[in-house]
Write an enzyme that holds these catalytic residues in place. Sequence first.
Site, mmCIF file in Angstrom:
data_model
loop_
_atom_site.group_PDB
_atom_site.id
_atom_site.type_symbol
_atom_site.label_atom_id
_atom_site.label_comp_id
_atom_site.label_asym_id
_atom_site.label_seq_id
_atom_site.Cartn_x
_atom_site.Cartn_y
_atom_site.Cartn_z
ATOM 1 C CE LYS A 1 -3.919 1.791 2.852
ATOM 2 N NZ LYS A 1 -4.617 1.786 3.891
ATOM 3 C CB SER B 1 -7.879 3.945 2.886
ATOM 4 O OG SER B 1 -7.407 3.026 3.903
ATOM 5 C CB SER C 1 -8.381 0.696 5.638
ATOM 6 O OG SER C 1 -9.240 1.778 5.705
HETATM 7 N N1 GLN Z 1 -13.213 4.463 6.596
HETATM 8 C C1 GLN Z 1 -12.466 4.708 7.821
HETATM 9 C C2 GLN Z 1 -12.257 6.221 7.655
HETATM 10 O O1 GLN Z 1 -12.397 6.744 6.540
HETATM 11 C C3 GLN Z 1 -11.401 3.929 8.025
HETATM 12 C C4 GLN Z 1 -10.256 4.128 7.165
HETATM 13 C C5 GLN Z 1 -9.054 3.303 7.531
HETATM 14 O O2 GLN Z 1 -9.131 2.239 8.080
HETATM 15 N N2 GLN Z 1 -7.781 3.761 7.009
HETATM 16 O O3 GLN Z 1 -11.508 6.694 8.355
#
Ligand code: GLN
Length: 483
Positions: free
Chosen positions: A76, A151, A175
Site C-alpha cells: 500500500k 482505504s 481499511s
Molecule cells: N473508513 C474509515 C475512515 O475513513 C477507516 C479508514 C481506514 O481504516 N484507514 O477513517
Amino acid sequence: MHQMTLAEIARGLADKKFSSEELTKVLLARITQLDPQLNSFISLTEELALEQAKAADARRANGESGALLGAPIAHKDLFCTQGIRTSCGSKMLDNFKAPYDATVVAKLAAAGAVTLGKTNMDEFAMGSANESSWYGAVKNPWNLEHVPGGSSGGSAAAVAARLLPAATATDTGGSIRQPAAFTNLTGLKPTYGRVSRWGMIAYASSLDQGGPLARTAEDCAILLQGMAGFDQNDSTSIDEPVPDYSASLGQSLQGLRIGVPKEYFSAGLDPRIADLIQNSIKELQKLGAVIKEISLPNMQHAIPAYYVIAPAEASSNLSRFDGVRFGHRCENPENLIDLYKRSRGEGFGPEVQRRIMVGAYALSAGYYDAYYLKAQKIRRLVKNDFMAAFNEVDIILGPTTPNPAWKLGAKNSDPVAAYLEDVYTITANLAGLPGLSMPAGFVDGLPVGVQLLAPYFQEGRLLNVAHQYQLNTDWHTRTPTGF
Ligand code: GLN
C-alpha cells in the site's frame, strides 16, 4: 500461474517448478495488461522486482528456504520505500521519494519477498471507497461500476483480480477488513502494536495498524509472519514473541465458543447479508463451534467517537505537510503564511481538508473536553464491552459491513453516509483488538464478508477459525469474471 496462492507459490518455488523471476515476469505483464481497467497501482517497480526475484532465486539455489522467499507482493502506497515514490494517494506527496524503508517493507524484503509496486489508496487512508485518491478511483473487479472499498482498495482490487497473490495494507477503522469483504478476500488487522508503524505514514496513530490482504487465511498467516514483531523504532510496538502463525492452522473448532452480538442485527444491516452470516454460523456449528448471544451495548457510540478521535489525530499528524520540508509547495508564495495556506490548500483533497478541520476544531481550547475527551471515554467503554464479552466467548462473529460494495460516486455527496458503513469495523480499532474478514457469499454478484474478532494477540486463533471455515467452504476460491 496467476491463480496460485502464496502457499502454492511457496511449494512451487521449493519444488523448482518455476523460478521467482519467471513468476514475476508473468505477473508484471498481467498488471500491465489488466490494471488499466482497475487503477489499483500508483507505481510499478519493475526493475526492483526483477532484481529482487533474481536475488531470491540465487538464495534458493544456495539452499535457503522460506515461504516468502521469491513471493511477489505489493505495498500500500503509505509504506515508505527507499528511493521510490511514496504518495499516500495524495498530490501532497506525489513528488516524495522516501529516504528509507518502513520496517514492514524492510522485513518483507529481508524474507525475500518481491515488490511489484505500490498500490492505490484513499488519500492519507481516509475513506471507505478508494475514491478520495488523487490518482483516481479504484474499480472493483467483481463489478467495475462498484467501489472496491477503502482505504486499501488498490491492494484489495489487485489481489482479487489475481494480479498478485497478496499485498500489505493498513487498517485505522476497517481499511483492511472492509475492502477484503468487498472484493472476496481474507484480510487481517492485527492487535495494535503487533506490526511496526515505523515508516508507515500516519493517519491516526493510536488506531493505525498494518496487516495482510490475501485470498486465504493460510496466505494471511504467511504474510503476517513476515510483517509482525517488535520494533524499537516504534514506541507503541509490543515486545511479545511472534508465534508461528502457519502452525496454528490445524486446530479443531470443537467446543470453540463464538459470541454473536445482538446489536449487530439491528436496522441498517442488509437482510441478505444477515442471511449469509447465519449460514456461516451454521457452517462453524457443523465444525463443532458453540454459539452464544452476547451484547456490546456501547457499540452505538463508536462511530461518533471514532470520527472525533481519528480526525483529531490526523489534524495533528498532517500538520507536518507544510510545503517547507517535503511534499507539494505552491508557486511564488508571498510570505510564510501564504506558503502554508496555498501549499496545504493545493496539496490536500477535500476529504482530507474536511478531517483536518473537524480534528482541529475538536482539539481546540474550549471544545477539547466536550469532544475529544468524551470520545476517549467512549473508547474505554467500547473496550470494556469487549473485555466482558471475551470472558464468555473465544471469538466474536458478525458481518464486516452492513451493505455490499456501493456504486462508484454513490456516496460522494454525503460523507456521513460513508462513515456509517464503518459501524462493524471501527470498534476493533478503538479497542486495539485483532479482527479478520473472510468471504461468506454473494449478494447481487458482489462479495460479502464475515468478520471475526479475538482477544489481544490471538491472531493465530482468528487465522485458524478462518482456515477451518475455508477448508469446508469455497467462497474464497471464486474468481471475478474477466480476471
Ligand atoms: N473508513 C474509515 C475512515 O475513513 C477507516 C479508514 C481506514 O481504516 N484507514 O477513517
